[in-house]
Design an enzyme around this catalytic site. Structure first.
Site, PDB file in Angstrom:
ATOM      1  N   GLY A   1       0.850  -1.192   0.000  1.00  0.00           N
ATOM      2  CA  GLY A   1       0.000   0.000   0.000  1.00  0.00           C
ATOM      3  C   GLY A   1       0.874   1.225   0.000  1.00  0.00           C
ATOM      4  N   ILE A   2       0.859   1.941   1.106  1.00  0.00           N
ATOM      5  CA  ILE A   2       1.759   3.085   1.276  1.00  0.00           C
ATOM      6  C   ILE A   2       3.200   2.596   1.244  1.00  0.00           C
ATOM      7  CG2 ILE A   2       2.496   4.880   2.898  1.00  0.00           C
ATOM      8  CD1 ILE A   2      -0.407   5.037   3.850  1.00  0.00           C
ATOM      9  N   GLY A   3       3.432   1.373   1.729  1.00  0.00           N
ATOM     10  CA  GLY A   3       4.781   0.820   1.736  1.00  0.00           C
ATOM     11  C   GLY A   3       5.380   0.708   0.351  1.00  0.00           C
TER      12      GLY A   3
ATOM     13  N   TYR B   1      -8.956  -0.715  16.469  1.00  0.00           N
ATOM     14  CA  TYR B   1      -7.982  -0.063  15.592  1.00  0.00           C
ATOM     15  C   TYR B   1      -7.440   1.205  16.238  1.00  0.00           C
ATOM     16  CZ  TYR B   1      -5.895   2.037  11.422  1.00  0.00           C
ATOM     17  OH  TYR B   1      -5.017   2.610  10.533  1.00  0.00           O
TER      18      TYR B   1
ATOM     19  N   SER C   1      -1.966   6.768  13.036  1.00  0.00           N
ATOM     20  CA  SER C   1      -3.196   7.277  12.434  1.00  0.00           C
ATOM     21  C   SER C   1      -3.703   8.463  13.234  1.00  0.00           C
ATOM     22  CB  SER C   1      -4.254   6.167  12.416  1.00  0.00           C
ATOM     23  OG  SER C   1      -5.522   6.661  12.049  1.00  0.00           O
TER      24      SER C   1
END
Length: 341
Positions: A15-17, A195, A173
């Protein structure tokens, strides 16, 4: 996906990685990346994508499920056998299982002055139904926090060297809120916001790691990618909802800097930290990826709602849980060996 970076050795997740990998290789082509992922098919696809744009890059793969104690221990052993050092360990794996949205609150907030804060924090909007994993731990806690903690502990021989600086970078987050976390229920067994709880706990743990490990050459930092459209984000609402509201979100982006929206933009703070000296960073700050209305990316530190006392208690409780988990695993393995004889 998680990335280890070796000369730099970096370990990262998808993903962001993946966007971060692209940015790191563009910055420094001689990096050695290790992509650690639960799904090796996806890892192979990510590696192929990186080699398409960076043909000479050194990209290794590692099977790792941070939600499984056995997998973390096995992966750590493999890392120690392969590499002599780790420069960066990016901890950006995370799950948000069975998300449930208060649809009434969503549409009420969508057409109110609170719309930006609603998307940024999901406060009063988003809950999840967590499960217990095969290790007897809450799944979100295990994947988003404890698995990472155990990985760091196992890799201390590579991360903690007084003659070498190593970095751990947590993807947190804006949904990390003190109100969602309870020290008496750190796994969040009795709540509906696992989460948020796990991300707040990672903020606390980063502070504790700096206090305990800076003298050994290990530095920890926390980032927030902003509101990014990844598989995790798309899983929160049905696809038809996103089709409906995406034009609104792009419009809102003109007035707020937290709507980074793309993985490339969301990786801004991760990339910025790569270029900084760890001694110059604030251990109490969360480094936010931000995108201006004109599309300019930048990083801004913001103080986290954390304190040393609470972080120290959490660190101690995680060490105690580690002992319990290791003992249970050892007893389980011993029983299996006995049954096999």
């Amino acid at each position: 996906m998680k990335i280890i970076c070796l000369k730099k050795v970096h370990i990262i997740h998808f993903g962001i990685g993946l966007a971060l990998c692209e940015r790191l290789l563009t910055e420094e082509s001689q990096l050695r990346l290790c992509l650690a992922c639960r799904n090796l098919q996806r890892a192979e696809a990510a590696r192929a994508s990186l080699l398409t744009s960076h043909a000479d890059a050194s990209v290794d793969l590692l099977h790792l499920d941070v939600g499984s104690v056995q997998s973390v221990l096995a992966a750590a052993q493999e890392v120690k056998a392969r590499y002599g050092r780790i420069d960066f360990l990016y901890l950006n794996a995370g799950i948000m299982p069975n998300p449930q949205v208060n649809v009434k609150a969503f549409f009420k907030g969508l057409f109110s002055w609170n719309v930006i804060n609603m998307f940024a924090t999901a406060e009063g909007l988003l809950t999840q139904q967590d499960l217990v994993n095969s290790d007897g731990l809450q799944e979100v806690f295990a994947t988003n926090l404890f698995g990472h903690f155990l990985l760091i502990r196992e890799l201390e021989p590579l991360l903690c060297k007084t003659d070498h600086v190593s970095r751990v970078v947590w993807t947190s987050s804006s949904n990390a809120r003190r109100s969602a976390f309870s020290m008496e229920d750190m796994e969040h067994r009795n709540g509906t916001e696992p989460y948020s709880s796990s991300k707040y706990a990672s903020d606390l743990l980063s502070l504790a790691l700096n206090r305990h490990k800076n003298s050994q050459g290990l530095f920890s930092s926390v980032i927030c990618p902003g509101l990014v459209m990844t598989n995790l984000t798309y899983g929160i609402l049905p696809s038809g909802f996103w089709t409906l509201i995406m034009p609104i979100m792009w419009l809102i982006r003109i007035f707020t800097n937290t709507f980074t929206l793309t993985p490339y933009n969301g990786a801004e703070a991760l990339h910025w930290l790569f270029l900084q000296k760890p001694e110059s960073l604030d251990p109490r700050a969360k480094y936010h990826s931000l995108t201006s209305g004109l599309g300019t990316n930048y990083t801004q530190p913001r103080q986290m709602d954390i304190d040393e006392g609470t972080s120290e208690v959490l660190y101690s409780k995680l060490l105690e849980l580690e002992k319990v988990v290791r003992r249970t695993l050892s007893e389980s393995n011993a029983d299996k060996e006995s049954d096999g004889q």
